[in-house]
Design a protein around this motif. Structure first.
Motif, short mmCIF file in Angstrom:
data_model
loop_
_atom_site.label_atom_id
_atom_site.label_comp_id
_atom_site.label_asym_id
_atom_site.label_seq_id
_atom_site.Cartn_x
_atom_site.Cartn_y
_atom_site.Cartn_z
N SER A 60 -0.17 -18.05 -48.65
CA SER A 60 -0.87 -17.50 -50.02
C SER A 60 -2.41 -17.39 -49.68
CB SER A 60 -0.57 -18.48 -51.12
OG SER A 60 -1.29 -18.01 -52.39
N GLU A 61 -2.71 -16.10 -50.26
CA GLU A 61 -4.21 -15.86 -50.26
C GLU A 61 -4.78 -15.47 -51.39
OE1 GLU A 61 -4.54 -11.21 -48.96
OE2 GLU A 61 -3.85 -12.68 -47.25
N PHE A 62 -5.93 -15.78 -51.61
CA PHE A 62 -6.61 -15.07 -53.07
C PHE A 62 -6.65 -13.67 -52.73
CE2 PHE A 62 -8.54 -19.52 -52.64
CZ PHE A 62 -8.38 -19.98 -53.85
N TRP A 63 -6.90 -12.86 -54.01
CA TRP A 63 -6.90 -11.69 -53.87
C TRP A 63 -7.91 -10.92 -53.21
CZ3 TRP A 63 -11.03 -8.90 -55.98
CH2 TRP A 63 -11.79 -9.83 -56.94
N PHE A 64 -9.23 -11.88 -53.19
CA PHE A 64 -10.41 -11.27 -52.40
C PHE A 64 -10.38 -11.73 -51.02
CE2 PHE A 64 -11.17 -15.15 -54.86
CZ PHE A 64 -11.79 -15.78 -54.14
N SER A 65 -9.50 -12.25 -50.39
CA SER A 65 -9.57 -12.89 -49.14
C SER A 65 -9.01 -12.03 -47.97
CB SER A 65 -8.54 -14.10 -49.11
OG SER A 65 -9.09 -15.15 -49.87
N LEU A 66 -9.67 -12.06 -46.75
CA LEU A 66 -9.02 -11.20 -45.88
C LEU A 66 -8.21 -11.95 -45.00
CD1 LEU A 66 -9.30 -8.76 -43.72
CD2 LEU A 66 -11.17 -9.98 -42.60
N PHE A 67 -7.99 -13.32 -45.10
CA PHE A 67 -7.04 -14.33 -44.19
C PHE A 67 -6.54 -15.09 -45.33
CE2 PHE A 67 -11.02 -13.52 -41.53
CZ PHE A 67 -10.44 -12.79 -40.45
N ASP A 68 -5.28 -15.47 -44.89
CA ASP A 68 -4.60 -16.25 -45.95
C ASP A 68 -5.18 -17.63 -45.93
OD1 ASP A 68 -3.00 -18.30 -44.13
OD2 ASP A 68 -2.51 -16.51 -43.14
N ASP A 69 -5.14 -18.23 -47.15
CA ASP A 69 -5.79 -19.61 -47.66
C ASP A 69 -4.80 -20.83 -47.36
OD1 ASP A 69 -8.62 -18.65 -48.64
OD2 ASP A 69 -7.00 -17.29 -49.62
N ASN A 70 -3.67 -20.68 -47.92
CA ASN A 70 -2.77 -21.75 -47.71
C ASN A 70 -1.44 -21.34 -47.16
OD1 ASN A 70 -4.00 -22.06 -50.75
ND2 ASN A 70 -4.00 -23.92 -49.61
N MET A 71 -1.05 -22.25 -46.22
CA MET A 71 0.32 -22.07 -45.53
C MET A 71 0.94 -23.57 -45.57
SD MET A 71 2.28 -22.73 -42.44
CE MET A 71 1.68 -22.46 -41.03
N ALA A 72 2.37 -23.42 -46.02
CA ALA A 72 3.22 -24.40 -45.69
C ALA A 72 4.58 -24.20 -45.15
CB ALA A 72 3.78 -25.19 -47.10
N TYR A 73 5.45 -25.29 -44.55
CA TYR A 73 6.50 -25.25 -43.97
C TYR A 73 7.47 -26.46 -44.12
CZ TYR A 73 5.04 -27.09 -39.42
OH TYR A 73 4.56 -27.74 -38.44
N ILE A 74 8.74 -26.46 -43.92
CA ILE A 74 9.71 -27.58 -43.90
C ILE A 74 10.42 -27.85 -42.70
CG2 ILE A 74 11.52 -28.93 -45.26
CD1 ILE A 74 10.32 -27.48 -47.86
N VAL A 75 10.33 -28.89 -42.07
CA VAL A 75 11.35 -29.17 -41.06
C VAL A 75 12.36 -30.14 -41.27
CG1 VAL A 75 9.64 -28.07 -39.42
CG2 VAL A 75 9.67 -30.56 -40.06
N GLN A 76 13.36 -29.99 -40.59
CA GLN A 76 14.63 -31.11 -40.68
C GLN A 76 14.70 -31.63 -39.41
OE1 GLN A 76 18.53 -29.24 -41.02
NE2 GLN A 76 18.74 -30.39 -42.92
N HIS A 77 15.13 -32.99 -39.37
CA HIS A 77 15.12 -33.81 -38.43
C HIS A 77 16.65 -33.45 -37.62
CE1 HIS A 77 15.60 -37.55 -35.59
NE2 HIS A 77 14.35 -37.47 -35.99
N ARG A 78 16.64 -33.34 -36.41
CA ARG A 78 17.76 -32.76 -35.72
C ARG A 78 19.15 -33.62 -35.79
NH1 ARG A 78 17.24 -27.91 -32.81
NH2 ARG A 78 15.00 -27.28 -32.57
N LYS A 79 18.60 -35.01 -35.62
CA LYS A 79 19.68 -35.92 -35.56
C LYS A 79 20.09 -36.46 -37.02
CE LYS A 79 18.34 -37.20 -30.99
NZ LYS A 79 17.78 -38.21 -29.92
N HIS A 80 19.32 -36.47 -37.91
CA HIS A 80 19.19 -37.08 -39.40
C HIS A 80 19.12 -35.97 -40.16
CE1 HIS A 80 19.69 -40.80 -37.09
NE2 HIS A 80 18.57 -40.67 -36.44
N PRO A 81 19.91 -34.90 -40.58
CA PRO A 81 19.55 -33.84 -41.35
C PRO A 81 19.06 -34.36 -42.83
CG PRO A 81 21.84 -33.68 -40.40
CD PRO A 81 21.45 -35.40 -40.19
N HIS A 82 19.35 -35.40 -43.31
CA HIS A 82 18.69 -35.89 -44.52
C HIS A 82 17.20 -36.18 -44.73
CE1 HIS A 82 19.13 -39.59 -42.67
NE2 HIS A 82 18.86 -40.26 -43.39
N LYS A 83 16.68 -36.17 -43.35
CA LYS A 83 15.27 -36.26 -43.25
C LYS A 83 14.44 -34.94 -43.19
CE LYS A 83 15.51 -40.84 -40.81
NZ LYS A 83 15.03 -41.59 -39.59
N LEU A 84 13.70 -34.84 -44.08
CA LEU A 84 12.76 -33.69 -44.20
C LEU A 84 11.26 -33.94 -44.11
CD1 LEU A 84 14.80 -32.01 -46.87
CD2 LEU A 84 15.03 -31.21 -44.43
#
Length: 364
Positions: A60-84
């Motif tokens: 997400s970036e502010f309308w007046f920004s050249l570069f994005d301001d926020n970034m997020a992602y979610i990962v899951q544990h390979r052996k225990h899928p209920h862990k994020l």
């Protein structure tokens, strides 16, 4: 080699910086960053056999920004899928708007609410967060994974709701981030805790109605999010076993805007690096904010990681950058494993300790 949860979370937090200098639309940037996240998750030893990308990234970036301001992602544990793990990127090093709004807009505060409910009150005082944190947390709540990346068409909360409904085991969610990402992670972790098992929360913010999921936060190098009433309220829901602040004792960021530690900032790097007029201005601002706004860290009693001064960083802000970025892998036993230069190639231009080193290839 077995890596600790702290080492894994710090690695996830540093990986979040890949692609920070991209320009373009939110959608295109997210689509470009996604394969890089997959690549770095597989390459970094603490995450290679543990985590895989399942949502995002979203930017997400502010309308007046050249570069994005926020970034997020979610990962899951390979052996225990209920862990994020929900991961927030810190301040974009090249996005001035990110610094001005989310980092330094601290002299105005906003009430902390649980959904549409009345302002939370703790100790007969209203809980409030800085306006910058308010802007950041509202932005990341609304971020949606675009077409072409995992979880397309859902927000983080919608994705977590689907996971809560479809897993046999209760979810174990860890929220993490570095710098601004730490401030957002501790605040978003509280939001997740509030909106789990609460019947008086608006439907659009309910993600775990039965309240079975567990929430843990690992916040690295974060500044304060809100006032003492907010910190006390956060502590009442996320105790010291569920919210871990990992802060270098020589990092100025966790000292700001905390009223208990802001006085230490000016002389923190003596005798190696002496303060100057710019330092005095910065410390004065931090002191005023701490006095006027009553800013306090959650779980304030947690000890610092004991840092060491860099002998080659002879200027105050060089030392500050070193302690805020370079020192954390060393303090957590990842020296030679997690290379900050991979995710912060800008370090080569600003720190003398990297003057003779080449960053690993990262296409920003």
């Amino acid at each position: 080699m077995k890596y600790s949860i702290e080492q894994q979370m710090l690695t996830l937090s540093y990986i979040s910086y890949c692609g920070y200098a991209l320009t373009g639309s939110d959608k295109n940037n997210a689509q470009k960053i996604a394969p890089r996240l997959v690549e770095h998750l597989a390459l970094e030893p603490p995450t290679a056999d543990e985590w895989k990308l399942v949502w995002g990234p979203a930017v997400s970036e502010f309308w007046f920004s050249l570069f994005d301001d926020n970034m997020a992602y979610i990962v899951q544990h390979r052996k225990h899928p209920h862990k994020l793990a929900v991961v927030f990127r810190g301040t974009n090093p090249v996005a001035l708007s990110n610094w001005i709004v989310e980092d330094f807009f601290v002299f105005r505060k906003k009430p902390w609410k649980a959904g549409c409910n009345p302002v939370q009150v703790y100790g007969n005082r209203p809980a409030k967060i800085s306006y910058g944190t308010h802007v950041g947390i509202e932005k990341v709540k609304k971020m949606e994974a675009p077409v072409g990346v995992p979880g397309a068409g859902t927000t983080m909360l919608q994705f977590l709701r689907i996971q809560a409904e479809t897993h046999d085991k209760p979810l174990e969610i860890t929220v993490t981030g570095h710098s601004l990402g730490a401030t957002l992670s501790s605040t978003y972790g509280l939001f997740l805790k509030q909106s789990s098992g609460q019947v008086d929360i608006p439907v659009q913010e309910q993600w775990d109605p039965e309240g079975k999921a567990s929430i843990h936060v690992y916040a690295f190098a974060g500044a304060t999010a809100g006032n003492k009433a907010f910190a006390d309220y956060s502590d009442s829901l996320l105790d010291d076993a569920h919210l871990k602040r990992l802060s270098n004792s020589l990092d100025i960021v966790p000292h700001a805007w905390n009223k208990e530690s802001v006085a230490e900032m000016r002389d923190l790097y003596l005798p190696v690096a002496k303060p100057n007029i710019l330092v005095d201005i910065f410390v004065t601002q931090a002191t005023l904010a701490s006095i006027l706004c009553d800013y306090t860290q959650p779980q304030a009693q947690q000890p610092y990681l004991e840092g060491e001064l860099s002998d080659v960083c002879r200027e105050y802000f060089q030392q500050a950058i070193y302690q805020h970025v370079v020192a954390y892998p060393n303090l957590l036993g990842l020296e030679g494993i997690l290379d900050p230069l991979t995710y912060f190639p800008i370090l080569k231009a600003v720190l003398p300790c990297y003057s003779d080193k080449e960053p690993q290839p990262v296409t920003d």
